[in-house]
Each structure stands twice: as structure tokens, then as C-alpha cells.
Design a protein around this motif. Structure first.
Motif, PDB file in Angstrom:
ATOM      1  N   ASN A  11     -81.087  99.661  53.786  1.00 28.89           N
ATOM      2  CA  ASN A  11     -82.262  98.935  54.286  1.00 28.89           C
ATOM      3  C   ASN A  11     -83.545  99.742  54.068  1.00 28.89           C
ATOM      4  OD1 ASN A  11     -80.690  96.852  55.072  1.00 28.89           O
ATOM      5  ND2 ASN A  11     -80.640  97.416  57.263  1.00 28.89           N
ATOM      6  N   LEU A  12     -83.406 101.046  54.258  1.00 31.57           N
ATOM      7  CA  LEU A  12     -84.565 101.905  54.095  1.00 31.57           C
ATOM      8  C   LEU A  12     -85.073 101.846  52.649  1.00 31.57           C
ATOM      9  CD1 LEU A  12     -86.171 103.870  55.878  1.00 31.57           C
ATOM     10  CD2 LEU A  12     -84.778 105.725  54.996  1.00 31.57           C
ATOM     11  N   LYS A  13     -84.106 101.807  51.731  1.00 32.43           N
ATOM     12  CA  LYS A  13     -84.446 101.737  50.314  1.00 32.43           C
ATOM     13  C   LYS A  13     -85.185 100.440  50.005  1.00 32.43           C
ATOM     14  CE  LYS A  13     -81.985 101.696  45.898  1.00 32.43           C
ATOM     15  NZ  LYS A  13     -80.615 101.722  45.387  1.00 32.43           N
ATOM     16  N   GLU A  14     -84.689  99.340  50.588  1.00 33.98           N
ATOM     17  CA  GLU A  14     -85.309  98.032  50.367  1.00 33.98           C
ATOM     18  C   GLU A  14     -86.745  98.033  50.917  1.00 33.98           C
ATOM     19  OE1 GLU A  14     -84.076  95.728  48.586  1.00 33.98           O
ATOM     20  OE2 GLU A  14     -85.712  94.297  48.936  1.00 33.98           O
ATOM     21  N   LEU A  15     -86.871  98.610  52.086  1.00 33.18           N
ATOM     22  CA  LEU A  15     -88.187  98.677  52.735  1.00 33.18           C
ATOM     23  C   LEU A  15     -89.173  99.462  51.872  1.00 33.18           C
ATOM     24  CD1 LEU A  15     -89.368  97.780  55.465  1.00 33.18           C
ATOM     25  CD2 LEU A  15     -88.795 100.038  56.362  1.00 33.18           C
ATOM     26  N   THR A  16     -88.689 100.579  51.325  1.00 27.84           N
ATOM     27  CA  THR A  16     -89.536 101.423  50.484  1.00 27.84           C
ATOM     28  C   THR A  16     -89.996 100.655  49.253  1.00 27.84           C
ATOM     29  OG1 THR A  16     -88.240 103.316  51.172  1.00 27.84           O
ATOM     30  CG2 THR A  16     -89.639 103.626  49.251  1.00 27.84           C
ATOM     31  N   LYS A  17     -89.047  99.910  48.660  1.00 24.14           N
ATOM     32  CA  LYS A  17     -89.370  99.150  47.455  1.00 24.14           C
ATOM     33  C   LYS A  17     -90.462  98.127  47.756  1.00 24.14           C
ATOM     34  CE  LYS A  17     -85.659  98.105  44.990  1.00 24.14           C
ATOM     35  NZ  LYS A  17     -84.522  97.180  44.749  1.00 24.14           N
ATOM     36  N   ARG A  18     -90.326  97.429  48.934  1.00 18.42           N
ATOM     37  CA  ARG A  18     -91.330  96.397  49.270  1.00 18.42           C
ATOM     38  C   ARG A  18     -92.692  97.026  49.549  1.00 18.42           C
ATOM     39  NH1 ARG A  18     -88.039  91.920  52.890  1.00 18.42           N
ATOM     40  NH2 ARG A  18     -86.308  91.755  51.422  1.00 18.42           N
ATOM     41  N   LEU A  19     -92.644  98.165  50.199  1.00 18.68           N
ATOM     42  CA  LEU A  19     -93.906  98.855  50.487  1.00 18.68           C
ATOM     43  C   LEU A  19     -94.599  99.241  49.170  1.00 18.68           C
ATOM     44  CD1 LEU A  19     -95.632  99.983  52.783  1.00 18.68           C
ATOM     45  CD2 LEU A  19     -94.342 102.099  52.652  1.00 18.68           C
ATOM     46  N   GLU A  20     -93.781  99.660  48.217  1.00 23.30           N
ATOM     47  CA  GLU A  20     -94.315 100.063  46.918  1.00 23.30           C
ATOM     48  C   GLU A  20     -94.954  98.862  46.218  1.00 23.30           C
ATOM     49  OE1 GLU A  20     -91.436 102.162  44.602  1.00 23.30           O
ATOM     50  OE2 GLU A  20     -92.891 102.699  43.049  1.00 23.30           O
ATOM     51  N   HIS A  21     -94.272  97.717  46.266  1.00 25.64           N
ATOM     52  CA  HIS A  21     -94.837  96.498  45.659  1.00 25.64           C
ATOM     53  C   HIS A  21     -96.151  96.136  46.317  1.00 25.64           C
ATOM     54  CE1 HIS A  21     -90.657  95.127  44.076  1.00 25.64           C
ATOM     55  NE2 HIS A  21     -91.252  95.986  43.266  1.00 25.64           N
ATOM     56  N   VAL A  60     -95.780 105.323  50.700  1.00 23.52           N
ATOM     57  CA  VAL A  60     -94.699 105.015  49.766  1.00 23.52           C
ATOM     58  C   VAL A  60     -93.934 106.292  49.436  1.00 23.52           C
ATOM     59  CG1 VAL A  60     -94.136 104.247  47.423  1.00 23.52           C
ATOM     60  CG2 VAL A  60     -95.859 103.026  48.750  1.00 23.52           C
ATOM     61  N   ARG A  61     -94.689 107.370  49.151  1.00 23.54           N
ATOM     62  CA  ARG A  61     -94.040 108.634  48.808  1.00 23.54           C
ATOM     63  C   ARG A  61     -93.185 109.141  49.965  1.00 23.54           C
ATOM     64  NH1 ARG A  61     -99.401 111.077  46.823  1.00 23.54           N
ATOM     65  NH2 ARG A  61     -99.517 110.376  44.668  1.00 23.54           N
ATOM     66  N   ASP A  62     -93.748 109.042  51.188  1.00 24.03           N
ATOM     67  CA  ASP A  62     -93.012 109.512  52.366  1.00 24.03           C
ATOM     68  C   ASP A  62     -91.710 108.733  52.524  1.00 24.03           C
ATOM     69  OD1 ASP A  62     -95.124 111.109  52.693  1.00 24.03           O
ATOM     70  OD2 ASP A  62     -95.884 110.182  54.541  1.00 24.03           O
ATOM     71  N   MET A  63     -91.814 107.413  52.409  1.00 25.16           N
ATOM     72  CA  MET A  63     -90.634 106.572  52.595  1.00 25.16           C
ATOM     73  C   MET A  63     -89.612 106.864  51.505  1.00 25.16           C
ATOM     74  SD  MET A  63     -90.916 104.923  55.311  1.00 25.16           S
ATOM     75  CE  MET A  63     -89.846 103.506  55.309  1.00 25.16           C
ATOM     76  N   ASP A  64     -90.103 107.140  50.335  1.00 27.17           N
ATOM     77  CA  ASP A  64     -89.215 107.467  49.224  1.00 27.17           C
ATOM     78  C   ASP A  64     -88.463 108.758  49.522  1.00 27.17           C
ATOM     79  OD1 ASP A  64     -88.254 106.944  46.548  1.00 27.17           O
ATOM     80  OD2 ASP A  64     -89.360 108.752  45.983  1.00 27.17           O
ATOM     81  N   ALA A  65     -89.191 109.721  50.074  1.00 30.95           N
ATOM     82  CA  ALA A  65     -88.573 110.998  50.422  1.00 30.95           C
ATOM     83  C   ALA A  65     -87.499 110.778  51.487  1.00 30.95           C
ATOM     84  CB  ALA A  65     -89.629 111.968  50.920  1.00 30.95           C
TER      85      ALA A  65
END
Lengths: 660, 110
Positions: A11-21, A60-65
Motif C-alpha cells: 500500500n505504501l508503494k501505491e501511495l508513493t506512486k500516486r503522490l509522484e503522479h 515523494v523522495r521521503d515516501m520512496d525512501a
């Protein structure tokens, strides 16, 4: 220690992807939204929009980390993306379990940088190129994403610095036609770009501002034990202008020192060559992956870096001596090993198969003397570079009187001379000492290079070898007559540029006489000289236009104009030029070489005021025709700027040794 | 037999060619410039000693230590800026040329 929270990595990965978009969308549409709202008279302030977009990228970077860390924790708990499930044939995808992670600590992109550094360290320590490449497959993407991210950059280079610089040695292919695979090139390119970006970053503000990479960190990276690998980061890294000049200067010194000390600077040899073809191929590989050349090229592109190296009054001469040398080629190999014992019974033969590597050296020497003329620190280093290059060349000429420097190096020397004609011209009559100083020792004047006469003599002995080269250089000097006339009038000091140029002309002639050229070769020289003059004439004599004759910029303007390199590709072009040359008799040539430039110089300096309908001047340019000849004979005794026209012409003739 | 002779001839030609292209090392800096160096220092020292150079021309000149003229690169660039400056009825260039021509017999005329 921060706050531990339970997260589902998927879920965290999905969230990061949406934030990036969302961030991408905002970044793209932001300016349009702003514009539209303004057009509709919105009272909402959008001033902070760009700041918010930048903050979103940080998020985005933080969430990616955090996502990366969450997956790591899941793997530590035994999860694997593909597992075997009971009753199912073959592996299946499984979701990672919920993990608990330190939300604050893992949110820093610095943390990501630290972990990437660890991964790199582990991968390179294994010394297995295949394993390293696989382990580092995500690294280029991370480095690229965090290119402008100071936290990440600081953490990554603090953790991996010295080792990352050595990456090339682990990554190279032990076999096969290419030294690096596409993946390895990707990793080296990303590391180079990241290092270049980090080298230019600063942290802290105001007085606290300092480079992101400390001096110690820079030293550890540039003074590593493996100069070849460091050179590969320069080779695959970005253009020299994207690097910090000091880092490139340090790297250049290290490479040159290592080369001088006989350390390994070549790509690793892949076993002993068994055939002549194999040995030749290895020489070519050495040239293609020439680390010293790669660093010199980046430093030359940067410009300032080259001037830091050669412009240092304490160490510049040492490095200039290393560069001005005939050793810029691959080592070559002993062909005896591949000959049958019948042909070659034994003993070492002179090496063959050498590949010339002097092109980046020439580019570096040119860059080292090419700062804009003026009073800046960069102009000071540039002037010192000139002093050192002249001294190094004179040393070489004294120690190796029978050896000619590689062509690219000599072309660079001719460029140095062309660019510093007025400096050489004022140096030429004395032999006291050498150094860079400000013209007339005045702090408002440009930096100039003064060299002792014996150094200048040795310099030209090496720089000019062929009759055409003497011809081109003399033509270049003659084409500066108009500028020298104008400069003598306009320079607020009592300097006589014509006379000084004459002194330099005499030196060139003395050097040429030591060659004892044959008569036929002299014809080549004359042709080359005329060609330069004509090329300059068709492009307009001189380039001096004084916007503010007595302003502080005048001196720099004069020196730049006197030194505009005319040695370019415009020579030897067009049939019209050749026809004109063939058609020109001796008397017309004389007019071309002296009268026209003298009158042009007087015109440029505002000493001659021709009537508006004078047919021999068009658009500020003197046209060599019958009307000009008439005008000259009518005004032979008229005084311009303190001297008669005849005196000016005689002075120019004397300076350029053209008396009939 | 003919090939051997040709080879020998080619070798001789090579030796001759290399002899033609060989150059002597650069000659040492000639006496003229040594004289000129000494003459310039003496002329400027003479003009300084007898206050024949306006103070403004000598302001912040690093080649002048106390009252003594130091032969240096700084003196070369100062000289260049003043080669056409007239001191006591003669340009600095003319002073230097005269002293060089008379060297080592030149004496300060004041």
C-alpha cells in the motif's frame, strides 16, 4: 529514535506512486493554473505554489525512501516476492507482510543515500562484476532522482565516496570485445553525474556556507589508489562545466602525479596478448579508456579547472612540464615476441603500435590561457599559466633540442602565442625575470604575462617548425598592424605597440634563421603569410572599436583585439581568395601589408577624419583602391596623432621588417 | 644485387635527410640583451637619483625598493608603459637605446 508505525509495504508503494503522479501533474500544470487564475482576476495568491511543488517532490523522495525500507524489513522477516504455495504448480506472487518502521528516521532521503552507499560498498567489496551489476541495478535510478537532493548526496558520498570512485575496476568485463557492459556504463554515468552535482553543492547559508563535500572527503576521493577508475567517472560523467573546478583541478593533479610516478593509469590488461593483432587491439583499448586524457578533457571543458592547475605560482610550472612533453601516447609493445626466431633471434625491439594521445593535452593547454582578459582572479591564473607554459616549453627545447613536440601540443603553443602577442611583444627586449603581473603594475589594469627573452626564444624554437607555420604566424602579426597603430594612439599610457611588435617579429625571424629553410620552402612561407593577411583583409582589418576610449576597459579591449586568434579554418577557403592572391603583384602586396592597415588603424583610433564622400572608405573599412593610393600620396606629410602619415607607415614597415 | 644497392642508396639518403633536418640548440641569449638589461637599470636609476621622473610615475612601483631599482618583470612592464614618455628631453626608449649603444661606457649625465 522516532515513532514506530505498522505499514503495509504494498500500500505504501501505491501511495508513493500516486503522490509522484500528483507532483508531476502539479509541476506540469502549475504555471498554466497560475496564468488562468490571474487572467480571471483571482485574488488568491499563487506565490507559494512553486514552493509547494518543490516540497511535494521532497515528500515523494521521503515516501520512496520509506517504501524501500519497508520492503527491506519485509525481506528481513523472510518474505520473498516469489514463493511456493501448497497445491500450486510453480512460484506465485505474495504480498509482503505488514512491518513496523521508524517513520521519521526512514523518511529522510539522507537515510536512502546512506543505504545506497552501503549497498554499493557491499557490492563492490565482493569484487564479482556480475554480482555487483545485479546488486547495483537500481542505483542509477536512485542517483538520478536525488541529483539535486542535498541530504541524499551528502549521505551517499560520505558513506561511499572513496569506494564509489573506484567502481570502474570492479565493473569492467574480464572478457569480450567491450570493456564495460551497458549496465556498467549506466552505473558509471550515474555515479559521474552524481559526483559532479555533489561537487558543486553548498550547505549552510551566509558565513556558514561551505561545500557539501568537505576538503577531506574530496581528498579521499581524488587521491585514491586507483587513478584509472577515477578517470572513468570523468569519462562517463557530464561535460566539464557541470563539475566543480576545484575537484577537477585536484583530480587533474592526482592523475598527472600518478602518471609521472609511474603508477598504473591504464585499463587493466586482460591477459597477455598472444598475437600481434591482440597487442594492437590492446593499445587501442588503452587509448579509448585513457583516464588521464578523460580528466584533462573535462578540465579543459571547464576552463577554470585547467587554470587552477597551471596558474598556481607554486606548482603550475611542475604540471606544465608534465604536459609539454613528447610522451603523450600509449606505451606501445615489443614486436619481437610475435616474430619467428629466424627473423628476430632475441633482445628488445623499439616499441610499435603507439597511439597518439596528445589531443586532450592540447585542449587543456589552450583552456589554461583562455580566461577573459581583465583584473579577475581567473585572468591572473590565466596569465600565470602562460608564464609556466612558456617556461616548460623552453625547458623542453633545452633538454631535447632534436625532439619535436606532438602536433596538437605545438598547435596549442601557437594558440598561446597568438592570444598573448602583446604580452610577448613587451617582454621581448629584456631578460630579467618572468611572472604574471598587472600591466604597468597598476591594480586597474589587466593581468599580463612577462617572460624572459631566452624562455621566449626556446618557446618559439619548439612552437614553430614548418615554413608555413612561420608564414601563418608572421601573417597574423602583420594583420595586427592596424590594431597596433590604433592601440598606440588610444592607450592612455606611453606604450608603442608597433615598436614592441617589431621586436617580437625580429625574434621570430632569428628563430626561423636557425632552421636554414631552402628557397623553395620560403615560397610556402610567403604563400601562407599572404593567405592570413588576405583572409584578415577580406574579413576586415583589426577588430578594435572603442566605445569609451579612456575608460578602464580600454586596456583589456586593446589586448583582446591584438590577440584575436586568426589561426582558424577561414584560411585557405574560396577561389576568389586564391585568384586575388595569384593576381597580386609585389607593389599591391606592399599596399596590403602596410598602408591599408596603417590607415585603418588611424581611422579606428579617430585620428583620421575622411570626408563623407571618400570613395576609399565604406562602412568604416578602408578599401584598397586607386583612390586610397591618391589620398595617401596627398597626405604623406600630414600629421596624425603626433606623427606624419609617412612616419607611421615607415614605423610599421620597420616593425614588420618590410623595408624594400 | 640491384636491390641491395638500392637499399644502400636509400639508407644513405635517409642519413643525409636526417642530417639536413638536424638543428642546433638555441643560441644563448646574446650580449645585446644583457647590455640592454644593464643599460635600462642604469638609466632608470640615474633618472630616479636625480628626481627626473615625476613622483606620480613611480607611485606603488614594486621594482623600486627604497631608492634602488630592482631588475625584474615589474620593471619590464613599467618600461613598456613609459617607452614614449619624455624625460629630460628624450623618450625613455631613446635613453635606453643610447645607453645600450654606449655600454659599458655610459655614464649618468647629471
Amino acid at each position: 529514535m522516532g515513532e514506530f508505525v505498522g505499514v503495509d509495504p504494498e500500500n505504501l508503494k501505491e501511495l508513493t506512486k500516486r503522490l509522484e503522479h500528483l507532483h508531476d501533474l502539479l509541476a506540469r500544470q502549475g504555471p498554466a493554473i497560475h496564468q488562468k487564475m490571474q487572467k480571471w482576476g483571482s485574488e488568491l495568491s499563487f506565490a507559494s505554489l512553486s514552493r509547494l511543488i518543490a516540497a511535494a517532490l521532497d515528500d515523494v523522495r521521503d515516501m520512496d525512501a520509506r517504501t524501500t525500507r519497508a520492503y527491506e524489513l519485509a525481506r528481513e522477516q523472510g518474505w520473498s516476492v516469489m514463493t511456493r504455495a501448497p497445491g500450486v504448480l510453480g512460484p506465485v506472487f505474495t504480498r509482503p507482510p505488514v512491518v513496523r518502521l521508524d517513520w521519521e528516521a526512514t523518511g529522510w532521503s539522507g537515510d536512502q543515500g546512506r543505504r545506497d552507499a552501503e549497498a554499493l560498498t557491499a557490492a563492490l567489496a565482493a569484487k564479482d562484476p556480475e554480482a555487483a551489476r545485479a546488486a547495483l541495478s537500481t542505483l542509477p535510478e536512485h542517483l538520478e532522482r536525488h541529483l539535486a537532493d542535498k541530504d541524499y548526496q551528502a549521505a551517499f558520498w560520505a558513506g561511499a565516496g572513496p569506494l564509489a570512485v573506484q567502481a570502474a575496476r570492479t565493473l569492467y568485463n574480464r572478457t569480450g570485445p567491450a570493456l564495460f557492459s551497458a549496465e556498467s556504463v549506466g552505473i558509471l554515468r550515474a555515479l559521474g553525474a552524481s559526483l559532479a552535482a555533489a561537487s558543486r553543492m553548498r550547505v549552510g547559508t551566509g558565513k556558514e556556507s561551505r561545500p557539501l563535500l568537505s576538503t577531506a572527503a574530496r581528498d579521499a576521493m581524488t587521491r585514491g589508489s586507483d587513478p584509472w577508475s577515477a578517470g572513468m567517472l570523468a569519462k562517463y560523467g557530464p561535460d566539464g562545466r557541470s563539475w566543480d573546478p576545484r575537484l577537477l583541478a585536484d583530480l587533474t593533479r592526482t592523475m598527472l602525479d600518478a602518471r609521472a610516478a609511474g603508477k598504473t593509469i591504464w585499463p587493466p590488461a586482460r591477459g597477455e596478448a598472444e598475437t600481434d593483432t591482440g597487442a594492437t587491439r590492446h593499445q587501442r583499448l588503452m587509448a579509448e579508456f585513457d583516464a588521464v586524457g578523460a580528466v584533462l578533457r573535462r578540465a579543459a571543458e571547464n576552463g577554470v579547472a585547467a587554470r587552477h592547475v597551471l596558474g598556481d605560482p607554486a606548482t603550475g610550472l611542475r604540471y606544465a612540464r608534465m604536459l609539454v612533453s613528447d610522451s603523450w601516447h600509449t606505451p606501445g609493445y615489443d614486436p619481437g615476441r610475435f616474430l619467428s626466431s629466424y627473423v628476430h633471434p632475441g633482445g628488445a625491439l623499439p616499441p610499435v603500435g603507439r597511439v597518439d594521445l596528445s589531443t586532450p593535452v592540447g585542449a587543456f593547454l589552450k583552456a589554461a590561457v583562455s580566461a577573459e582578459r581583465g583584473t579577475s582572479a581567473d585572468a591572473e591564473e590565466s596569465a600565470w599559466s602562460v608564464v609556466h607554459i612558456v617556461q616548460a616549453t623552453a625547458d623542453f627545447a633545452r633538454l631535447h633540442p632534436q625532439t619535436v613536440l606532438p602536433n596538437q601540443v605545438r598547435q596549442a603553443l601557437i594558440y598561446v602565442a597568438g592570444r598573448h602577442l602583446p604580452d610577448f611583444a613587451q617582454s621581448v627586449n629584456h631578460d630579467f625575470a618572468s611572472g604574471a603581473l598587472q600591466q604597468g603594475n597598476k591594480p586597474s589594469n589587466p593581468w599580463v604575462a612577462i617572460n624572459k627573452l631566452d624562455e621566449l626564444e626556446g618557446f618559439f624554437m619548439q612552437a614553430l617548425q614548418k615554413p608555413e607555420e612561420f608564414g601563418v604566424f608572421k601573417g597574423l602579426m602583420a594583420s595586427r598592424v592596424s590594431t597596433a597603430v590604433a592601440a598606440t594612439i588610444q592607450d592612455p599610457s606611453d606604450r608603442n605597440y608597433l615598436r614592441e611588435m617589431g621586436g617580437l617579429f625580429g625574434l621570430i625571424q632569428r628563430v626561423e634563421n636557425t632552421h636554414h629553410f631552402e628557397k623553395e620552402l620560403r615560397a610556402d612561407e610567403e604563400a601562407a603569410r599572404d593567405q592570413v593577411l588576405l583572409a584578415t583583409a577580406s574579413g576586415g582589418f583589426g577588430a578594435l572599436s572603442f566605445s569609451n576610449p579612456f575608460g578602464p576597459g580600454t586596456m583589456a579591449e586593446i589586448m583582446t583585439a591584438l590577440a584575436t586568434p586568426a589561426l582558424n579554418d577561414t584560411l585557405d577557403t574560396g577561389h576568389a581568395l586564391k585568384a586575388l592572391k595569384a593576381d597580386m603583384d609585389a607593389s599591391r602586396r606592399q599596399v596590403f601589408q602596410v598602408e591599408v592597415p596603417v590607415v585603418q588603424g588611424l581611422l579606428d583610433a579617430g585620428a583620421v577624419h575622411p570626408p563623407p564622400d571618400a570613395p576609399w572608405v565604406r562602412g568604416g573599412r578602408v578599401i584598397p583602391d586607386a583612390a586610397l593610393v591618391d589620398w595617401i600620396s596627398l597626405h604623406a606629410d600630414t600629421r596624425y596623432a603626433g606623427k606624419t602619415l609617412t612616419d607611421w607607415i615607415t614605423d610599421a614597415q620597420t616593425a614588420m621588417r618590410m623595408q624594400q | 644485387m640491384t636491390t641491395t644497392r638500392l637499399a644502400v642508396l636509400a639508407m644513405c639518403a635517409l642519413v643525409l635527410l636526417s642530417a639536413c633536418t638536424e638543428r642546433k640548440p638555441p643560441p644563448p641569449v646574446n650580449d645585446e640583451v644583457k647590455k640592454r638589461d644593464a643599460a635600462l637599470v642604469a638609466v632608470v636609476q640615474c633618472l630616479v637619483d636625480h628626481d627626473r621622473i615625476p613622483a606620480a610615475h613611480l607611485e606603488h612601483q614594486p621594482w623600486l625598493k627604497g631608492e634602488k631599482v630592482q631588475p625584474s618583470a615589474e620593471l619590464v612592464t613599467w618600461r613598456s608603459d613609459h617607452e614614449e614618455t619624455v624625460y629630460e628631453g628624450k623618450t625613455l626608449q631613446a635613453w635606453e637605446d643610447e645607453a645600450t649603444a654606449a655600454w659599458p661606457g655610459w655614464r649618468c649625465p647629471f
